[in-house]
Motif scaffolding. Structure first.
Motif, short mmCIF file in Angstrom:
data_model
loop_
_atom_site.label_atom_id
_atom_site.label_comp_id
_atom_site.label_asym_id
_atom_site.label_seq_id
_atom_site.Cartn_x
_atom_site.Cartn_y
_atom_site.Cartn_z
N LEU A 298 -21.11 8.34 -2.73
CA LEU A 298 -21.57 6.95 -2.61
C LEU A 298 -23.05 6.95 -2.26
O LEU A 298 -23.47 7.56 -1.27
CB LEU A 298 -20.77 6.21 -1.53
N SER A 299 -23.85 6.27 -3.07
CA SER A 299 -25.30 6.31 -2.91
C SER A 299 -25.80 5.49 -1.73
O SER A 299 -26.75 5.86 -1.06
CB SER A 299 -25.99 5.82 -4.19
N HIS A 300 -25.13 4.37 -1.45
CA HIS A 300 -25.60 3.53 -0.35
C HIS A 300 -25.01 3.99 0.99
O HIS A 300 -24.02 4.70 1.04
CB HIS A 300 -25.27 2.05 -0.60
N LYS A 301 -25.65 3.56 2.04
CA LYS A 301 -25.26 3.98 3.38
C LYS A 301 -23.88 3.43 3.75
O LYS A 301 -23.59 2.26 3.57
CB LYS A 301 -26.31 3.47 4.39
N VAL A 302 -23.03 4.31 4.27
CA VAL A 302 -21.70 3.91 4.72
C VAL A 302 -21.57 4.25 6.20
O VAL A 302 -21.78 5.39 6.60
CB VAL A 302 -20.58 4.62 3.93
N THR A 303 -21.27 3.26 7.00
CA THR A 303 -21.13 3.42 8.44
C THR A 303 -19.82 2.76 8.89
O THR A 303 -19.17 2.04 8.12
CB THR A 303 -22.29 2.73 9.17
N PRO A 304 -19.41 2.98 10.14
CA PRO A 304 -18.24 2.26 10.66
C PRO A 304 -18.39 0.75 10.52
O PRO A 304 -17.41 0.04 10.27
CB PRO A 304 -18.20 2.69 12.14
N HIS A 305 -19.62 0.23 10.66
CA HIS A 305 -19.83 -1.20 10.54
C HIS A 305 -19.66 -1.67 9.09
O HIS A 305 -19.24 -2.81 8.85
CB HIS A 305 -21.22 -1.58 11.05
N VAL A 306 -19.96 -0.82 8.14
CA VAL A 306 -19.74 -1.17 6.73
C VAL A 306 -18.23 -1.31 6.48
O VAL A 306 -17.80 -2.18 5.73
CB VAL A 306 -20.34 -0.09 5.80
N LEU A 307 -17.43 -0.47 7.14
CA LEU A 307 -15.97 -0.58 6.99
C LEU A 307 -15.47 -1.89 7.62
O LEU A 307 -14.53 -2.50 7.11
CB LEU A 307 -15.29 0.62 7.65
N ARG A 308 -16.10 -2.31 8.69
CA ARG A 308 -15.77 -3.61 9.30
C ARG A 308 -16.12 -4.75 8.34
O ARG A 308 -15.34 -5.68 8.16
CB ARG A 308 -16.55 -3.75 10.61
N HIS A 309 -17.29 -4.65 7.70
CA HIS A 309 -17.68 -5.64 6.70
C HIS A 309 -16.69 -5.64 5.53
O HIS A 309 -16.35 -6.69 4.98
CB HIS A 309 -19.08 -5.33 6.16
N THR A 310 -16.27 -4.45 5.14
CA THR A 310 -15.34 -4.32 4.02
C THR A 310 -14.01 -4.99 4.35
O THR A 310 -13.43 -5.70 3.50
CB THR A 310 -15.11 -2.83 3.70
N PHE A 311 -13.52 -4.77 5.56
CA PHE A 311 -12.28 -5.42 6.01
C PHE A 311 -12.40 -6.94 5.89
O PHE A 311 -11.53 -7.61 5.34
CB PHE A 311 -12.01 -5.03 7.47
N ALA A 312 -13.51 -7.49 6.38
CA ALA A 312 -13.70 -8.94 6.38
C ALA A 312 -13.81 -9.48 4.95
O ALA A 312 -13.17 -10.48 4.60
CB ALA A 312 -14.96 -9.30 7.18
N THR A 313 -14.63 -8.82 4.13
CA THR A 313 -14.88 -9.31 2.77
C THR A 313 -13.63 -9.24 1.90
O THR A 313 -13.28 -10.21 1.21
CB THR A 313 -16.01 -8.49 2.12
N LEU A 314 -12.94 -8.11 1.93
CA LEU A 314 -11.76 -7.94 1.07
C LEU A 314 -10.61 -8.85 1.49
O LEU A 314 -9.90 -9.38 0.64
CB LEU A 314 -11.32 -6.48 1.06
N THR A 315 -10.42 -9.03 2.80
CA THR A 315 -9.33 -9.90 3.24
C THR A 315 -9.63 -11.37 2.93
O THR A 315 -8.73 -12.12 2.55
CB THR A 315 -9.08 -9.74 4.76
N LEU A 316 -10.89 -11.76 3.07
CA LEU A 316 -11.26 -13.14 2.70
C LEU A 316 -11.10 -13.36 1.21
O LEU A 316 -10.60 -14.40 0.76
CB LEU A 316 -12.70 -13.43 3.13
N ASN A 317 -11.51 -12.37 0.42
CA ASN A 317 -11.36 -12.47 -1.03
C ASN A 317 -9.89 -12.52 -1.44
O ASN A 317 -9.55 -13.07 -2.50
CB ASN A 317 -12.02 -11.27 -1.72
#
Length: 329
Positions: free
Chosen positions: A269-288
């Motif tokens: 994965l080219s972009h930065k992945v952090t624990p906070h990105v996983l938190r963002h992912t949780f929020a975005t995917l569940t809202l979607n």
């Protein structure tokens, strides 16, 4: 060697003479007469004004008693110490111009960083004013600089799967699954113990910002990989996640970040992945996927729905689907 009063007189006289011709000795004599009723003390370059130091200490103590985290209080202290190294005045003598002078002295600083520094000063001087330590807040008229509002980064579903498949150890997979499924902050996961996890309800209670407790939940997949990780451990440490080598102890937050970074690198994965990105992912995917905004707000521990709304960015397919589903024709 000149004392502080003599040094001040020399500097003032020199400044005036640079503006207009004067009788230097007469001016010095006049200034000496004026200053004889005052005690002048020079503040050294590496010295903070004692009044400012005292008020910063009071402010930090107040914020600690309000329940702010150690990390937040430490951040306040660092920013206020930087300010105190530049503006050496009693707090009641500080003006808006002094604050602007300090901000202007910052070299090569992004507008977002400038905004954060000003936010700390606004919090400090606002507190001083509310406590009636100063008559007016010198930061009140200073507007926070406008910054580009960047959307929180989130992984796509396929990127999340790439991350999962790139885990080399049982512990790495447990990190990824628990961080994503729970939507927790790094600091919240870091402080959890094994006994905090309710295996039956697949939930736990975390302590977030402002020492606020909230319940978060795990998925079947997250619980499976967490149990797998705990089963292969050979230590008696109470922490949920521990170091790989002896002496076994609670893993540091930096080490968790490094593990996630390793997995992301292995996934390509080219972009930065952090624990906070996983938190963002949780929020975005569940809202979607149709989750209610207020529910995600509670799960993330946001005090304001506006913060959660930043995650409410849906895909083009989701927009099209919602348009067809809810348009009244």
């Amino acid at each position: 060697m000149k004392n502080a009063g003599e040094l001040l007189i020399s500097k003032i006289t020199s400044f005036i003479s640079s503006l207009t011709p004067i009788a230097v000795e007469e001016v010095k004599t006049s200034l000496s007469q004026i200053l004889k009723d005052f005690h002048v003390e020079k503040v050294e370059i590496d010295e903070k004004h004692p009044d400012l130091e005292e008020k910063i200490s009071l402010f930090l103590t107040s914020k600690t008693l309000e329940g702010l985290s150690k990390g937040t209080v430490k951040g306040y202290k660092q920013e206020l110490d930087l300010y105190a190294n530049v503006i050496k005045k009693r707090v009641k003598d500080v003006t808006s111009s002094d604050i602007r002078l300090y901000l202007a002295s910052l070299q090569n600083v992004k507008m977002s960083t400038m905004g954060k520094k000003l936010s700390v000063l606004k919090s400090f001087f606002g507190w001083l004013a509310s406590e009636e330590i100063i008559d007016r807040d010198p930061t009140k008229k200073i507007k926070t600089p406008k910054t580009e509002k960047l959307l929180p980064k989130a992984l796509k579903i396929e990127e999340l799967e790439m991350l999962r498949e790139s885990c080399k150890t049982v512990r790495q997979r447990a990190f990824i699954e628990v961080l994503y499924a729970s939507g927790t902050r790094l600091s919240e996961i870091h402080q959890l113990n094994i006994d905090d996890i309710n295996m039956q309800s697949m939930s736990t209670t975390v302590v977030g910002k402002g020492s606020k407790e909230r319940s978060v939940f795990l998925s079947f997949k997250a619980l499976y990989h967490l149990k797998k990780y705990l089963k292969q451990r050979k230590d008696d440490c109470e922490a949920l996640f521990v170091t790989e080598r002896k002496p076994y102890r609670r893993i540091s937050k930096r080490a968790i970040q490094d593990e996630v970074k390793k997995v992301a690198k292995a996934a390509g994965l080219s972009h930065k992945v952090t624990p906070h990105v996983l938190r963002h992912t949780f929020a975005t995917l569940t809202l979607n996927n149709g989750a209610e905004l207020v529910a995600i707000q509670e799960l993330l521990g946001h005090s304001s729905a506006d913060t959660t709304l930043r995650y409410a960015r849906i895909t083009e397919d989701r927009k099209r689907e919602q348009h067809k589903k809810y348009l009244v024709i």
